[in-house]
Design a protein around this motif. Structure first.
Motif, PDB file in Angstrom:
ATOM      1  N   LYS A 292       0.819  -1.206   0.000  1.00 50.18           N
ATOM      2  CA  LYS A 292       0.000   0.000   0.000  1.00 50.18           C
ATOM      3  C   LYS A 292       0.857   1.262   0.000  1.00 50.18           C
ATOM      4  N   LEU A 293       2.114   1.123   0.373  1.00 51.46           N
ATOM      5  CA  LEU A 293       3.022   2.265   0.388  1.00 51.46           C
ATOM      6  C   LEU A 293       3.667   2.393  -0.984  1.00 51.46           C
ATOM      7  N   THR A 294       3.351   3.463  -1.677  1.00 52.88           N
ATOM      8  CA  THR A 294       3.911   3.674  -3.015  1.00 52.88           C
ATOM      9  C   THR A 294       4.890   4.840  -3.055  1.00 52.88           C
ATOM     10  N   ALA A 295       5.017   5.551  -1.927  1.00 56.04           N
ATOM     11  CA  ALA A 295       5.970   6.654  -1.839  1.00 56.04           C
ATOM     12  C   ALA A 295       6.358   6.840  -0.381  1.00 56.04           C
ATOM     13  N   PRO A 296       7.631   7.116  -0.107  1.00 49.19           N
ATOM     14  CA  PRO A 296       8.054   7.292   1.286  1.00 49.19           C
ATOM     15  C   PRO A 296       7.595   8.630   1.848  1.00 49.19           C
ATOM     16  N   THR A 297       7.601   8.708   3.170  1.00 53.13           N
ATOM     17  CA  THR A 297       7.234   9.963   3.835  1.00 53.13           C
ATOM     18  C   THR A 297       8.394  10.949   3.760  1.00 53.13           C
ATOM     19  N   ASP A 298       8.107  12.197   4.093  1.00 53.97           N
ATOM     20  CA  ASP A 298       9.140  13.234   4.040  1.00 53.97           C
ATOM     21  C   ASP A 298       9.988  13.290   5.302  1.00 53.97           C
ATOM     22  N   ASN A 299       9.618  12.568   6.336  1.00 48.81           N
ATOM     23  CA  ASN A 299      10.430  12.543   7.556  1.00 48.81           C
ATOM     24  C   ASN A 299      11.722  11.775   7.305  1.00 48.81           C
ATOM     25  N   MET A 300      12.822  12.318   7.803  1.00 49.36           N
ATOM     26  CA  MET A 300      14.143  11.691   7.628  1.00 49.36           C
ATOM     27  C   MET A 300      14.364  11.325   6.155  1.00 49.36           C
ATOM     28  N   ARG A 301      14.251  12.309   5.312  1.00 50.96           N
ATOM     29  CA  ARG A 301      14.280  12.101   3.864  1.00 50.96           C
ATOM     30  C   ARG A 301      15.585  11.495   3.362  1.00 50.96           C
ATOM     31  N   PHE A 302      16.657  11.623   4.119  1.00 48.53           N
ATOM     32  CA  PHE A 302      17.925  11.057   3.662  1.00 48.53           C
ATOM     33  C   PHE A 302      17.846   9.541   3.533  1.00 48.53           C
ATOM     34  N   LEU A 303      16.968   8.903   4.330  1.00 50.54           N
ATOM     35  CA  LEU A 303      16.813   7.454   4.222  1.00 50.54           C
ATOM     36  C   LEU A 303      16.057   7.046   2.967  1.00 50.54           C
ATOM     37  N   ASN A 304      15.356   7.978   2.360  1.00 50.30           N
ATOM     38  CA  ASN A 304      14.587   7.663   1.145  1.00 50.30           C
ATOM     39  C   ASN A 304      15.490   7.273  -0.016  1.00 50.30           C
ATOM     40  N   LYS A 305      16.761   7.621   0.063  1.00 52.23           N
ATOM     41  CA  LYS A 305      17.682   7.248  -1.021  1.00 52.23           C
ATOM     42  C   LYS A 305      17.833   5.734  -1.143  1.00 52.23           C
ATOM     43  N   ALA A 306      17.507   5.019  -0.058  1.00 47.35           N
ATOM     44  CA  ALA A 306      17.636   3.567  -0.098  1.00 47.35           C
ATOM     45  C   ALA A 306      16.607   2.925  -1.015  1.00 47.35           C
ATOM     46  N   CYS A 307      15.495   3.617  -1.310  1.00 48.19           N
ATOM     47  CA  CYS A 307      14.455   3.011  -2.137  1.00 48.19           C
ATOM     48  C   CYS A 307      14.282   3.720  -3.481  1.00 48.19           C
ATOM     49  N   ILE A 308      15.258   4.541  -3.880  1.00 51.08           N
ATOM     50  CA  ILE A 308      15.209   5.194  -5.184  1.00 51.08           C
ATOM     51  C   ILE A 308      15.690   4.221  -6.265  1.00 51.08           C
ATOM     52  N   ILE A 309      14.902   4.074  -7.297  1.00 52.85           N
ATOM     53  CA  ILE A 309      15.320   3.255  -8.435  1.00 52.85           C
ATOM     54  C   ILE A 309      16.127   4.150  -9.371  1.00 52.85           C
ATOM     55  N   GLY A 310      17.432   4.038  -9.289  1.00 59.61           N
ATOM     56  CA  GLY A 310      18.289   4.888 -10.099  1.00 59.61           C
ATOM     57  C   GLY A 310      18.290   4.492 -11.557  1.00 59.61           C
ATOM     58  N   ASN A 311      18.451   3.199 -11.817  1.00 58.92           N
ATOM     59  CA  ASN A 311      18.481   2.670 -13.179  1.00 58.92           C
ATOM     60  C   ASN A 311      17.692   1.363 -13.187  1.00 58.92           C
TER      61      ASN A 311
END
Length: 437
Positions: free
Chosen positions: A256-275
């Motif tokens: 159900k989670l399709t986008a991370p929250t804005d809290n502690m945004r630096f951790l969001n880099k772990a789920c970025i699809i770069g390529n």
């Protein structure tokens, strides 16, 4: 419905017998160390603190093993066997005179007590180790393996049964078991917990076909580590500006989670699809879980970090509550007559006042304070969770201050044994308010 009720009874009975056995041994253990192993109060307290610390530490290992490798049922099974063996070894130390140093009369005639030998200590501490390993397997998994069997409608009933059984078992351990140990001696007092634990183990294994045995899967600890490593590896990536379509974040299709929250945004880099060509395989799964994590993993780590400040405030409270072994020694010199009758309350049974106070506090809070406070706060629960925890921590500071005053007066007052029971009852009431949160 009958099936679920039967499982509830089996699990509650299993928990009750196990808790009565374990708490029944812990309540009087300080006196056992002093009277039978000739330890001074400080040494005995240190040993009990270490036992408690090791038991709590092993629960983390038990939780990790159950989630990652063995599964909850097998971890509980191994823990049950280990606890039974530990209690049996402890029982042997009470049965065999050779397992203990020669008895001595404490503080009488100037007799010097003989310290236990290395072999005697090794046998005794092996019982502690086995029981700690058992606790590490039972404590983190017992409630979860019971909850696996029920849906949300029946789950609350199971929780009620579970916590009722825990409360009843602690009450029985602090009263009946302690009285038996004081009246019949250590052999009988330690033998009964062994029998109860044997019965608990038998019920657990006989109920094995009824349990839903969940298979081990990836551990939360492993997931946390993967998020930290993936965040570091992807530190060169730039965080996209919202809004970003869900395809830019890595998540499972059913999530159900399709986008991370804005809290502690630096951790969001772990789920970025770069390529996508390099990061995902043909099935859309991460090629390297240590370089790309799901949004769920990231949010779970964020939730843990948010809890850490609240969790850390509980450390001083836990340290305060673990001073109960000194309370047994203080109670030993009190006037413990029940309403001036001939019956004396056993020193180790004074912990029951805390349980009664905690129960009375919960009833008073729910039935009296909540309706009163809700008129002013406009909340159904009266106070928020943070407010209740803050008040509980403040009262714990008050409890510690009162305890310090009691200890100071115990060293200065000759009438300490006559006057102190009322102060102890006050302490227990304060402890009840503190424990509620």
């Amino acid at each position: 419905m009958i099936y679920h009720n039967f499982i509830n009874v089996v699990r509650a009975a299993n928990e009750t017998f196990e808790k009565v056995a374990s708490f029944g041994l812990q309540a009087n253990m300080k006196l056992y160390l002093i009277l039978e192993y000739n330890m001074d109060s400080a040494t005995g307290a240190i040993e009990l603190f270490q036992w408690s610390a090791i038991s709590n530490l092993i629960t983390i290992i038990g939780a990790f093993l159950s989630d990652s490798y063995l599964g909850r049922f097998r971890v509980i099974a191994y823990g049950t066997i280990s606890s039974l063996l530990g209690m049996s070894v402890l029982w042997l130390t009470a049965i065999l005179p050779q397992a203990r140093p020669p008895p001595c009369k404490h503080n009488k005639g100037g007799e010097k007590c003989v310290s236990p030998s290395s072999a005697q200590l090794a046998l005794f501490f092996s019982a502690f180790v086995l029981m700690s390993v058992g606790a590490g397997g039972i404590r983190p998994c017992s409630l979860a393996v019971g909850a696996d069997k029920f849906n949300q409608l029946i789950l609350q009933t199971f929780f009620n049964w579970y916590y009722d059984s825990v409360g009843i078992s602690v009450m029985l351990a602090a009263t009946v078991m302690v009285c038996i140990q004081n009246a019949k001696g250590w052999v009988v007092g330690f033998g009964i917990p062994v029998v109860l634990m044997l019965f608990s183990s038998t019920m657990f294994f006989l109920g094995s076909p009824l349990y839903i045995k969940m298979k081990a899967k990836s551990s939360l600890l492993t997931g946390f580590a993967q998020v930290i490593v993936a965040t570091w590896r992807n530190r060169h990536l730039s965080l996209p500006e919202p809004p970003l379509e869900s395809d830019g974040w890595y998540h499972h299709k059913a999530s159900k989670l399709t986008a991370p929250t804005d809290n502690m945004r630096f951790l969001n880099k772990a789920c970025i699809i770069g390529n996508p060509l390099k990061d995902l395989d043909s099935d859309g799964l991460a090629m390297d879980p240590w370089s790309l994590c799901t949004i769920t993993q990231v949010e779970e780590l964020k939730a843990l970090i948010k809890v850490l400040p609240i969790w850390s405030t509980g450390i001083p409270v836990a340290v305060t509550l673990n001073e109960h072994s000194f309370g047994v020694l203080q109670a030993k010199i009190m006037d413990r007559r029940f309403f001036l009758s001939k019956f004396k309350i056993p020193p180790a049974s004074f912990s029951v006042f805390g349980i009664l106070s905690m129960t009375a506090t919960v009833v008073f809070y729910v039935q009296v304070l909540v309706p009163f406070l809700s008129k002013f706060t406009k909340r159904k629960r009266g106070l928020s969770l943070r407010e209740r925890m803050g008040i509980g921590i403040a009262i714990s500071c008050l409890a510690t201050a009162v305890s310090a005053i009691v200890k100071r007066n115990s060293g200065n007052s000759k009438n300490f044994s006559q006057s102190i029971p009322w102060v102890v009852e006050l302490l227990k009431v304060i402890w009840g308010f503190e424990e509620r949160d």
